[in-house]
Design an enzyme around this catalytic site. Structure first.
Site, PDB file in Angstrom:
ATOM      1  N   THR A 148      -1.709  11.678  -0.641  1.00 46.51           N
ATOM      2  CA  THR A 148      -2.482  12.868  -1.036  1.00 46.51           C
ATOM      3  C   THR A 148      -3.863  13.191  -0.002  1.00 46.51           C
ATOM      4  O   THR A 148      -3.287  14.508   0.599  1.00 46.51           O
ATOM      5  CB  THR A 148      -3.863  13.368  -2.140  1.00 46.51           C
ATOM      6  OG1 THR A 148      -4.563  12.032  -2.120  1.00 46.51           O
ATOM      7  CG2 THR A 148      -2.572  12.995  -3.442  1.00 46.51           C
ATOM      8  N   LYS A 164      -8.301   6.542   5.000  1.00 48.58           N
ATOM      9  CA  LYS A 164      -7.468   6.842   3.410  1.00 48.58           C
ATOM     10  C   LYS A 164      -7.937   4.750   2.739  1.00 48.58           C
ATOM     11  O   LYS A 164      -8.914   4.076   3.951  1.00 48.58           O
ATOM     12  CB  LYS A 164      -6.363   6.602   3.556  1.00 48.58           C
ATOM     13  CG  LYS A 164      -5.256   4.867   4.797  1.00 48.58           C
ATOM     14  CD  LYS A 164      -3.874   5.462   4.860  1.00 48.58           C
ATOM     15  CE  LYS A 164      -3.639   6.977   5.408  1.00 48.58           C
ATOM     16  NZ  LYS A 164      -2.727   7.326   4.186  1.00 48.58           N
ATOM     17  N   ARG A 165      -7.796   4.782   2.020  1.00 44.31           N
ATOM     18  CA  ARG A 165      -8.388   2.700   1.605  1.00 44.31           C
ATOM     19  C   ARG A 165      -7.799   1.702   2.006  1.00 44.31           C
ATOM     20  O   ARG A 165      -6.685   2.304   3.009  1.00 44.31           O
ATOM     21  CB  ARG A 165      -7.583   2.681  -0.412  1.00 44.31           C
ATOM     22  CG  ARG A 165      -9.098   3.217  -0.516  1.00 44.31           C
ATOM     23  CD  ARG A 165     -10.343   2.832  -0.644  1.00 44.31           C
ATOM     24  NE  ARG A 165     -10.634   1.130  -1.403  1.00 44.31           N
ATOM     25  CZ  ARG A 165     -11.055   1.251  -2.392  1.00 44.31           C
ATOM     26  NH1 ARG A 165     -11.359   2.077  -2.879  1.00 44.31           N
ATOM     27  NH2 ARG A 165     -11.423  -0.644  -2.123  1.00 44.31           N
ATOM     28  N   LYS A 221      -3.459  17.131   1.993  1.00 42.79           N
ATOM     29  CA  LYS A 221      -4.811  17.803   2.386  1.00 42.79           C
ATOM     30  C   LYS A 221      -4.900  18.444   4.155  1.00 42.79           C
ATOM     31  O   LYS A 221      -5.267  19.455   4.746  1.00 42.79           O
ATOM     32  CB  LYS A 221      -5.767  16.913   2.453  1.00 42.79           C
ATOM     33  CG  LYS A 221      -6.071  17.076   1.404  1.00 42.79           C
ATOM     34  CD  LYS A 221      -6.835  15.165   0.423  1.00 42.79           C
ATOM     35  CE  LYS A 221      -6.787  15.198  -0.994  1.00 42.79           C
ATOM     36  NZ  LYS A 221      -7.369  13.627  -1.208  1.00 42.79           N
ATOM     37  N   HIS A 226       0.714   5.159 -11.046  1.00 39.99           N
ATOM     38  CA  HIS A 226       0.944   6.135  -9.589  1.00 39.99           C
ATOM     39  C   HIS A 226       1.086   4.107  -8.382  1.00 39.99           C
ATOM     40  O   HIS A 226       0.687   4.934  -7.240  1.00 39.99           O
ATOM     41  CB  HIS A 226      -0.831   5.491  -9.449  1.00 39.99           C
ATOM     42  CG  HIS A 226      -1.062   6.656 -10.412  1.00 39.99           C
ATOM     43  ND1 HIS A 226      -1.579   8.787  -9.646  1.00 39.99           N
ATOM     44  CD2 HIS A 226      -1.753   7.267 -10.908  1.00 39.99           C
ATOM     45  CE1 HIS A 226      -1.971   8.640 -10.473  1.00 39.99           C
ATOM     46  NE2 HIS A 226      -2.138   8.313 -11.981  1.00 39.99           N
ATOM     47  N   LYS A 273      -0.595  -0.454   3.425  1.00 41.10           N
ATOM     48  CA  LYS A 273      -1.053   0.902   4.293  1.00 41.10           C
ATOM     49  C   LYS A 273      -0.931   0.972   5.970  1.00 41.10           C
ATOM     50  O   LYS A 273      -1.041   1.907   6.764  1.00 41.10           O
ATOM     51  CB  LYS A 273      -1.979   1.664   4.069  1.00 41.10           C
ATOM     52  CG  LYS A 273      -2.091   1.826   2.317  1.00 41.10           C
ATOM     53  CD  LYS A 273      -3.745   3.006   1.845  1.00 41.10           C
ATOM     54  CE  LYS A 273      -3.927   3.075   0.251  1.00 41.10           C
ATOM     55  NZ  LYS A 273      -3.127   4.239   0.254  1.00 41.10           N
TER      56      LYS A 273
HETATM   57  C1  26Q Z   1      -6.519  -2.249 -12.179  1.00 43.57           C
HETATM   58  C2  26Q Z   1      -7.211  -3.536 -12.976  1.00 43.57           C
HETATM   59  C3  26Q Z   1      -8.767  -3.540 -12.651  1.00 43.57           C
HETATM   60  C4  26Q Z   1      -9.666  -3.157 -11.878  1.00 43.57           C
HETATM   61  C5  26Q Z   1      -8.713  -1.867 -10.893  1.00 43.57           C
HETATM   62  C6  26Q Z   1      -8.014  -1.202 -11.101  1.00 43.57           C
HETATM   63  C7  26Q Z   1      -7.238  -0.117 -10.545  1.00 43.57           C
HETATM   64  C8  26Q Z   1      -8.707   0.553 -10.133  1.00 43.57           C
HETATM   65  C9  26Q Z   1      -7.559   1.408  -8.727  1.00 43.57           C
HETATM   66  C10 26Q Z   1      -5.547  -0.415  -9.616  1.00 43.57           C
HETATM   67  C11 26Q Z   1      -5.545   0.670  -9.424  1.00 43.57           C
HETATM   68  C12 26Q Z   1      -6.208   1.928  -8.659  1.00 43.57           C
HETATM   69  C13 26Q Z   1      -6.063   2.888  -7.452  1.00 43.57           C
HETATM   70  C14 26Q Z   1      -4.556   3.479  -7.293  1.00 43.57           C
HETATM   71  C15 26Q Z   1      -4.487   4.344  -6.638  1.00 43.57           C
HETATM   72  O1  26Q Z   1      -5.356   4.626  -6.612  1.00 43.57           O
HETATM   73  N1  26Q Z   1      -3.092   4.869  -6.416  1.00 43.57           N
HETATM   74  C16 26Q Z   1      -2.575   5.690  -5.358  1.00 43.57           C
HETATM   75  O2  26Q Z   1      -2.179   6.703  -6.752  1.00 43.57           O
HETATM   76  C17 26Q Z   1      -2.257   7.983  -5.718  1.00 43.57           C
HETATM   77  C18 26Q Z   1      -2.888   9.433  -6.762  1.00 43.57           C
HETATM   78  O3  26Q Z   1      -1.276   9.304  -7.280  1.00 43.57           O
HETATM   79  C19 26Q Z   1      -1.388   7.992  -5.082  1.00 43.57           C
HETATM   80  O4  26Q Z   1      -0.810   8.759  -3.648  1.00 43.57           O
HETATM   81  C20 26Q Z   1      -1.183   6.686  -4.153  1.00 43.57           C
HETATM   82  O5  26Q Z   1       0.000   6.621  -2.788  1.00 43.57           O
HETATM   83  C21 26Q Z   1      -1.422   5.862  -4.865  1.00 43.57           C
HETATM   84  O6  26Q Z   1      -1.209   4.590  -3.703  1.00 43.57           O
END
Ligand code: 26Q
Length: 768
Positions: free
Chosen positions: A616, A508-509, A620, A330, A514
């Protein structure tokens, strides 16, 4: 399953009697919520049970996050009893809307977690046997408030109103073992209802508990007693979701969570599989496992270990794993690709570590270039490499993203295994993101093309021919949605927005890539332009933000503070507040998104090209009928392909251009040569805003100083963004603008999660 009003009322009343010793009259909203939910659970038990028992090949979706949001309305909708529930409550003088107070289940950070939730719903609707496996965090993503413009975090007590949508399954508890700790994993099952089809899939969330009853005396004395310590630590594993998005934190507790999730899930699945008398070597005929990013990748060495414990040899176990696992990436951000210290991992999980080493040896024995192909290097374990090596398929989440994986991030692996790499563009469920959050618009569509589009979103194309005749209704409904949002924001944020303004939205986050910063600087540009008389007849616009920053992400928090200060400046200035308002809503979450998405006019998707894997939110908004103001990044590219680039508003450097620009990039030059950009950027340091903590100064420094100043090309893209944005805003309110909104809505079919899960089922899971 259709429940008539009378049956519905009666079953709710029965639960009120049995569980709460009250009736409709005396029940509080909390009791009522639990009773309505439980009544539905009782009615749907048979279908749920049938799903669990069917012998078909199933896919298990392993994910550290499931961002479910609020279940009650979505479940009632899918079961076809939203109307019955409304009427049943109204008949006794109660209101379904009281449940708006129910907490979201925010067991995820953002895109990746929400995607998992959309996929579960779509799979059930498509009749695809997909089950989720995750962690039942005691506290989900923190609750955000602003104090003096700064983000504050509070614990998210999502179980406050109870959890009527889960059922605890003690009979399926398993033991998970770490080097220093043994805990009990207890599953809680949540039904996932398909839309109007009697299919119910399952989401199993594991909770950690002590194996033995808590030995209070032993704990009190703390005589180095092992059981007492284990008991004390057991629940800690599932205490809280790590609030990071697209950044990795190398905390051992996070690794414990990951292993806890996959070990419990695999033991559970293998136990049931063996009970059917099937051979372990044929596991891939009954199951496949989808790894949602690297977070659950430790499932691979865990399954290797479990299979060998059952008597299988390493090579045979490896073959089973290589057939059953698939991996979704992702993100291309280096800081999000998980790496674990080999020593730390071997301390915590020695037997699992041995399996990783065995994989590394197997890889070495293939005689490949060691510089390119490794799992462990310099005592660091690269989880993505492990996943690619031992998976059947690897996929990116949008065309452009998959291409970047093939040509850049995993280039060497792609050369080795070209057939492994596939694309599955993300999608969203149209039930939650249209039928539920925008019912009037849905009814308008139904009135022209019928209801087929509810489960076949491509049919929205058929709406195109009606655009001229539905345009007035579209405007009216959008206007009503805006009114509702305005009321909600006034109540929750204390900011007044005139509903006739254009709603320009970025939710978004919060992340530097971003580029909320670019949006913020453009607002200052407009602000000073209007004040100084350089910009005339500015089209009245409300700039709406929503975003949580990871608590440890300093720059992200500084950007929130910056935008909140801009908001104060603009909204209180009578010279501009007639044509501009800025609001940063607090605690943006799934439920807030539902209200915002259907009320937006312009969708800001402005990441630096090449950084947003897919996005995503963009989908929406498209489905809600907005114009995308964006870069050619992630799924924006495909949105333009589907809806026509001329119906969206694209600006900025492309992926192909970014690397070249970066070679000689000097943001200082851009700032020096552009008076208006300079004016906006300088507000970070010239005293325009209070900055007791020096936060804004650090933001300024990150734009102009250091090893890689302005890493995400904010200053580079500034002019092209302003031009695009001003032009788009000036077209707001014209028939041409609304036609673009509608053309986007009609072209959103591709972005249904129904299509995505069908792609997964066909290309990757090989089911149905
Ligand atoms: C990893 C290790 C330790 C702690 C946290 C994490 C961690 C947690 C969440 C690393 C990444 C995430 C989240 C990533 C994420 O949300 N990516 C998004 O995924 C979406 C669905 O595919 C995409 O649409 C977005 O572009 C992408 O940023």
């Amino acid at each position: 399953m259709v429940i008539d009003d009378k049956t519905f009322s009666e079953s709710v009343e029965r639960v009120l009697h049995a569980d709460f010793a009250c009736d409709f009259e005396s029940a509080g909203p909390r009791e009522l919520y639990n009773a309505v939910s439980k009544a539905v659970m009782v009615q749907s038990f048979d279908a749920w049970n049938a799903g669990r028992k069917s012998g078909k090949k199933r896919c298990a979706y392993f994910s550290a996050e499931f961002l479910m949001g609020r279940s009650i309305f979505a479940n009632l909708l899918n079961l076809g009893c939203l109307g019955a529930a409304k009427r049943a409550l109204a008949a006794v003088g109660r209101d379904l809307n009281d449940f708006e107070e129910v907490e979201d289940a925010a067991l995820g950070n953002g895109g990746l977690g929400r995607l998992a939730a959309c996929y579960l719903e779509s799979a059930a609707t498509m009749g695809i046997p997909l089950d989720g496996y995750g962690i039942r965090y005691r506290y989900g993503l923190f609750r955000q408030t602003f104090v003096d413009g700064y983000q504050h975090e509070e614990g998210d007590d999502w179980l406050k109103w109870g959890d009527p949508w889960s059922v605890r399954a003690d009979r399926d508890a398993v033991i998970v073992e770490f080097a220093d700790q043994k805990v009990k994993a207890v599953p809680y099952d949540m039904p996932i209802f398909g839309y109007h089809n009697d299919v119910v899939n399952n989401l199993r969330l594991w909770s950690s508990e002590p194996i033995n009853e808590f030995d209070f005396n032993a704990f009190n004395e703390m005589k180095g007693d092992r059981t007492a310590l284990e008991n004390f630590n057991a629940t800690k594993i599932c205490d809280v979701l790590y609030p990071n998005d697209n950044t990795m934190v190398g905390k051992i507790l996070r690794l414990r969570q990951q292993y806890f999730l996959v070990s419990a899930s695999l033991q559970d699945i293998l136990r049931k599989y063996k009970a059917q008398g099937k051979k372990l070597k044929d596991l891939d005929k009954s199951y496949c496992f989808q790894l949602n990013d690297t977070h659950p990748v430790i499932a691979i060495p865990e399954l290797l270990r479990l299979l060998q414990k059952e008597g299988m040899g390493f090579e045979e176990a490896f073959a089973v794993c290589a057939k059953t696992f698939n991996f979704t990436n992702h993100t291309i951000m280096a800081e999000a690709l998980e790496k674990w210290d080999a020593l730390a991992l071997s301390d915590l999980l020695p037997d699992v570590y041995d399996q990783i080493v065995a994989c590394q040896h197997r890889l070495e024995s293939e005689g490949l270039d060691k510089e390119k192909y490794f799992i462990i290097r310099d005592n660091v374990i690269h989880m993505a490499n492990l996943a690619i090596y031992v998976s059947s398929k690897v996929n990116g989440v949008a065309e452009i993203h998959t291409n970047i994986l093939k040509t850049d991030v995993f280039k060497d692996w792609y050369e080795l295994y070209p057939k492994k790499f596939v694309n599955v563009t993300n999608g969203i469920t149209p039930r939650r993101w249209m039928l539920l959050n925008n019912p009037e618009m849905a009814a308008l569509i139904d009135s022209r093309i019928g209801e087929g589009w509810h489960t076949d979103l491509m049919q929205l194309r058929g709406l195109k021919q009606y655009i001229p005749e539905i345009l007035p209704d579209f405007k009216r409904i959008k206007g009503e949605n805006k009114q509702k949002l305005v009321a909600y924001i006034a109540e929750h944020e204390g900011v007044d927005i005139p509903p006739e303004f254009a709603f320009d939205v970025q939710v978004k986050r919060l992340h530097e890539y971003k580029r909320q910063m670019l949006n913020a600087l453009s607002i200052l540009y407009f602000y000073y332009g209007i004040k100084e008389g350089k910009i005339k007849d500015f089209p009245p616009t409300a700039f709406i933000f929503g975003a949580k920053a990871a608590p440890g992400y300093y720059n992200a928090k500084a950007i929130i503070k910056f935008i909140n200060e801009i908001s104060k400046l603009v909204n209180s200035d009578p010279e501009v507040n007639g044509v501009m308002r800025v609001v940063f809503v607090q605690n943006y979450n799934v439920s807030y998104a539902e209200k915002i998405v259907c009320a937006a006019d312009i969708s800001e998707q402005i990441s630096m090209a090449g950084m947003e894997a897919s996005g995503t939110g963009n989908m929406k908004f498209m489905l809600g009928g907005t114009v995308t103001l964006g870069t050619l990044d992630g799924a924006n590219v495909e949105i333009c392909e589907e809806a026509g680039r001329e119906n969206n508003c694209i600006f900025g450097a492309t992926v192909e251009e970014v690397a070249g620009i970066k070679q000689f990039y000097c943001p200082r030059e851009f700032i020096e040569q552009d008076e208006e950009l300079k004016r906006a950027v300088n507000t970070l340091i010239d005293g325009t805003f209070p900055d007791e903590e020096g936060m804004l100064k650090k933001l300024y420094d990150s734009l102009v100083d250091g090893h890689e100043p302005d890493r995400y090309l904010v200053c580079f893209d500034f002019r092209s963004y302003i031009r695009a944005k001003e032009g788009l805003l000036r077209s707001y309110g014209t028939d041409e603008f609304y036609e673009k909104c509608l053309l986007n809505m009609c072209a959103a079919g591709k972005f249904s999660a129904d299509r995505s899960v069908s792609d997964y089922a066909r290309l990757i899971w090989k089911i149905k």
